[in-house]
Scaffold this active site. Structure first.
Site, PDB file in Angstrom:
ATOM      1  CE  LYS A  61      -3.951  -2.246   2.391  1.00  0.00           C
ATOM      2  NZ  LYS A  61      -4.998  -2.222   3.521  1.00  0.00           N
ATOM      3  N   GLY A  82      -1.212 -16.409  -5.852  1.00  0.00           N
ATOM      4  CA  GLY A  82      -2.354 -17.072  -5.483  1.00  0.00           C
ATOM      5  C   GLY A  82      -3.480 -16.788  -4.894  1.00  0.00           C
ATOM      6  NE  ARG A  84     -11.402 -14.624  -2.046  1.00  0.00           N
ATOM      7  CZ  ARG A  84     -12.527 -14.752  -1.384  1.00  0.00           C
ATOM      8  NH1 ARG A  84     -13.687 -14.267  -1.875  1.00  0.00           N
ATOM      9  NH2 ARG A  84     -12.606 -14.895  -0.201  1.00  0.00           N
ATOM     10  NE  ARG A  90      -9.441  -5.776  -5.376  1.00  0.00           N
ATOM     11  CZ  ARG A  90      -9.911  -6.948  -5.693  1.00  0.00           C
ATOM     12  NH1 ARG A  90     -10.617  -7.154  -6.964  1.00  0.00           N
ATOM     13  NH2 ARG A  90      -9.785  -7.988  -5.039  1.00  0.00           N
ATOM     14  N   GLY A 124     -12.595 -20.839  -0.887  1.00  0.00           N
ATOM     15  CA  GLY A 124     -12.462 -22.236  -1.228  1.00  0.00           C
ATOM     16  C   GLY A 124     -11.543 -22.814  -0.623  1.00  0.00           C
ATOM     17  CG  HIS A 125      -9.648 -23.881   2.635  1.00  0.00           C
ATOM     18  ND1 HIS A 125      -8.481 -23.376   2.188  1.00  0.00           N
ATOM     19  CD2 HIS A 125     -10.213 -22.991   3.145  1.00  0.00           C
ATOM     20  CE1 HIS A 125      -8.088 -22.167   3.157  1.00  0.00           C
ATOM     21  NE2 HIS A 125      -9.456 -22.181   3.664  1.00  0.00           N
ATOM     22  CG  ASP A 126      -7.193 -30.197  -1.097  1.00  0.00           C
ATOM     23  OD1 ASP A 126      -7.897 -31.242  -0.676  1.00  0.00           O
ATOM     24  OD2 ASP A 126      -6.072 -30.397  -1.651  1.00  0.00           O
ATOM     25  CB  ILE A 127     -12.167 -30.304   1.722  1.00  0.00           C
ATOM     26  CG1 ILE A 127     -13.203 -31.477   1.808  1.00  0.00           C
ATOM     27  CG2 ILE A 127     -12.827 -29.008   2.100  1.00  0.00           C
ATOM     28  CD1 ILE A 127     -13.586 -31.717   3.289  1.00  0.00           C
ATOM     29  CG  ASN A 128     -14.384 -26.110  -0.149  1.00  0.00           C
ATOM     30  OD1 ASN A 128     -13.726 -25.480   0.447  1.00  0.00           O
ATOM     31  ND2 ASN A 128     -15.619 -26.894   0.536  1.00  0.00           N
ATOM     32  CG  ASP A 155      -4.160 -27.161  -1.494  1.00  0.00           C
ATOM     33  OD1 ASP A 155      -5.068 -26.554  -2.131  1.00  0.00           O
ATOM     34  OD2 ASP A 155      -4.232 -26.913  -0.122  1.00  0.00           O
TER      35      ASP A 155
END
Length: 363
Positions: A61, A82, A84, A90, A124-128, A155
Site C-alpha cells: 500500500k 495465488g 483471488r 488492484r 474455497g479450500h482443497d476439500i471444496n 492443493d
C-alpha cells in the site's frame, strides 16, 4: 548448479500450492524471492516450503514499496501468485503492468476455481475443489462419508504440479517466441485431469459410481490396508496375477478360496478372510516375510517412521536442515543435482536483490 540455476522467480506470499511450487523451483537452483508483509499472521514459525528462498517484506500500500516490487518483477523470469482473481490488478501488479517492461515474464496464477467462471471470485479450500471434481466422492469406505486425502490431491497434485508444469512449459516456449504469457492454473482442472483413468474405466464398465467397491478404492481384497496383531497396518496391492500368487503363497492362503481374485462378488468374503490372516502377525513380522518380495506388500508407516525406513534412508529421501527433518529435493538428476544448504528463508533487501539480478541472466 541445479537444473534451474539462473532462473529468477518472484513468489507472492500465499498458502497451499504456491509455496510448495516455489520450494521445488528453489531446490532445483532457481533464485526464489518471496514478497511478504511484515509480521504476516499466516506465516508459521517453521515452514519447510520456504527453504532456499529469500524473503522481502514490503507494504504494497506504500507507493515506494510497490515500485520496488514492480522493479523486482520486471527482472524476474517467473511470477507465482495465488490470490483471488483481480487482487493483483488492484495492487497494480497485474500481468498488463509488465507487458512493456518485461514482455518475457511468465505469470503463473494459482487459484482453486480458475480466473473465470461462476465460482472464480468465491472462497474455497482443497476439500471444496476436489469435491467439485468427483475425486472426493470416490474416496472412502462404502458405508462411510467421503474421506479427505489430506490436501495432497487438490492443493499439491491438482495445484502445485500443474502450476509448475504450466510455467515451465511456458518458459520453454519463450525460448522460441521470446514472449511470456499468463498461466491460469486451477486446482479443479488439475484434479479433473488426475481423474482421467477413472473416466476410461467407467466407460468400459470397470468402475462403479460407488465408493469402496472398485479395484483401487479398497473394494478389492488384494488392494487395501489391514490391521496387524500389534495394531499396525499392512498395505497390500497385489493386482497382477503373478504378484497375487506370491501373496497367497507367502501368507499360506487357502488356494480353493483365494483363486477367485477377479470376481467382485467374492471380494467382501475374501477381504474378511484375509483380514483374519493378517491379524495373526505383527506389522514388522509381515514386513520381514515380504522383504525382497514381488507381492506388493509394505508396512503403513507414520511420518516419523518413514524417515527411518531402510529404503528411504538408502535413497537419502530425507534430510535434516537447521534441526528440522524434511523431504530431500526430488527428483534426482545425474549431472545437475538439486541441493538445499539452508532450511530457513533468508531475509533480504529489495535493492540488494535487484542489483544482484542485474548481473544474472538465464541462458
Amino acid at each position: 548448479m541445479g537444473t534451474l540455476t539462473g532462473l529468477k522467480v518472484v513468489e507472492m506470499s500465499a498458502i497451499g500450492p504456491v509455496p510448495l511450487a516455489g520450494m521445488l523451483l528453489a531446490d532445483m537452483g532457481a533464485e526464489v524471492v518471496v514478497l511478504d508483509k511484515a509480521n504476516n499472521p499466516l506465516q508459521p514459525p517453521v515452514d519447510v516450503t520456504r527453504r532456499g528462498k529469500s524473503v522481502v517484506e514490503l507494504n504494497l500500500k506504500s507507493e515506494s514499496n510497490l515500485q520496488q516490487a514492480k522493479t523486482l518483477i520486471d527482472q524476474a523470469d517467473i511470477l507465482l501468485e495465488g490470490f483471488r482473481p483481480g487482487v493483483m490488478e488492484r495492487l497494480g501488479l497485474g500481468p498488463e503492468t509488465f507487458t512493456g517492461t518485461n514482455p518475457g515474464l511468465i505469470y503463473g496464477r494459482m487459484t482453486g476455481w480458475g480466473q473465470t467462471g461462476p465460482r472464480s471470485h468465491t472462497a474455497g479450500h482443497d476439500i471444496n475443489y476436489i469435491a467439485l471434481t468427483g475425486a472426493l466422492y470416490a474416496m472412502g469406505r462404502p458405508t462411510e462419508s467421503p474421506v479427505p486425502p489430506l490436501n495432497l490431491v487438490g492443493d499439491y497434485g491438482g495445484g502445485t504440479m500443474f502450476l509448475l508444469m504450466g510455467v515451465l512449459a511456458a518458459l520453454y516456449e519463450r525460448h522460441q517466441s521470446g514472449q511470456g504469457q499468463v498461466v491460469d492454473a486451477a486446482i479443479t482442472e488439475g484434479t479433473a485431469n488426475l481423474m482421467s483413468l477413472f473416466y476410461s474405466l467407467s466407460k468400459i464398465g470397470m468402475w462403479q459410481n460407488q465408493r469402496g467397491v472398485n479395484l483401487l478404492d479398497s473394494g478389492a481384497h488384494f488392494y487395501d490396508t489391514y490391521e496387524t496383531a500389534d495394531g499396525g497396518y499392512l498395505s497390500i496391492g497385489a493386482i497382477e496375477p503373478q504378484f497375487y500368487a506370491e501373496l497367497c503363497e507367502k501368507m499360506a492362503l487357502d488356494p480353493s478360496d483365494f483363486k477367485h481374485q477377479q470376481d467382485p462378488r467374492r471380494w467382501p468374503e475374501l477381504k474378511t478372510k484375509l483380514a483374519a490372516v493378517v491379524a495373526t502377525k505383527t506389522r514388522d513380522e509381515w514386513s520381514k516375510i515380504f522383504a525382497d518380495s514381488d507381492a506388493c506388500v509394505a508396512p503403513v508407516l507414520d511420518f516419523q517412521e518413514a524417515t527411518q525406513d531402510p529404503h528411504m534412508r538408502a535413497r537419502e529421501a530425507y534430510l535434516d536442515l537447521d534441526g528440522v527433518t524434511q523431504p530431500a529435493p526430488a527428483p534426482k538428476f545425474s549431472r545437475t543435482p538439486s541441493q538445499v544448504t539452508s532450511g530457513r528463508a533468508e531475509r533480504a533487501l529489495v535493492d540488494d536483490i535487484i542489483e544482484h539480478w542485474r548481473d544474472v541472466r538465464l541462458s
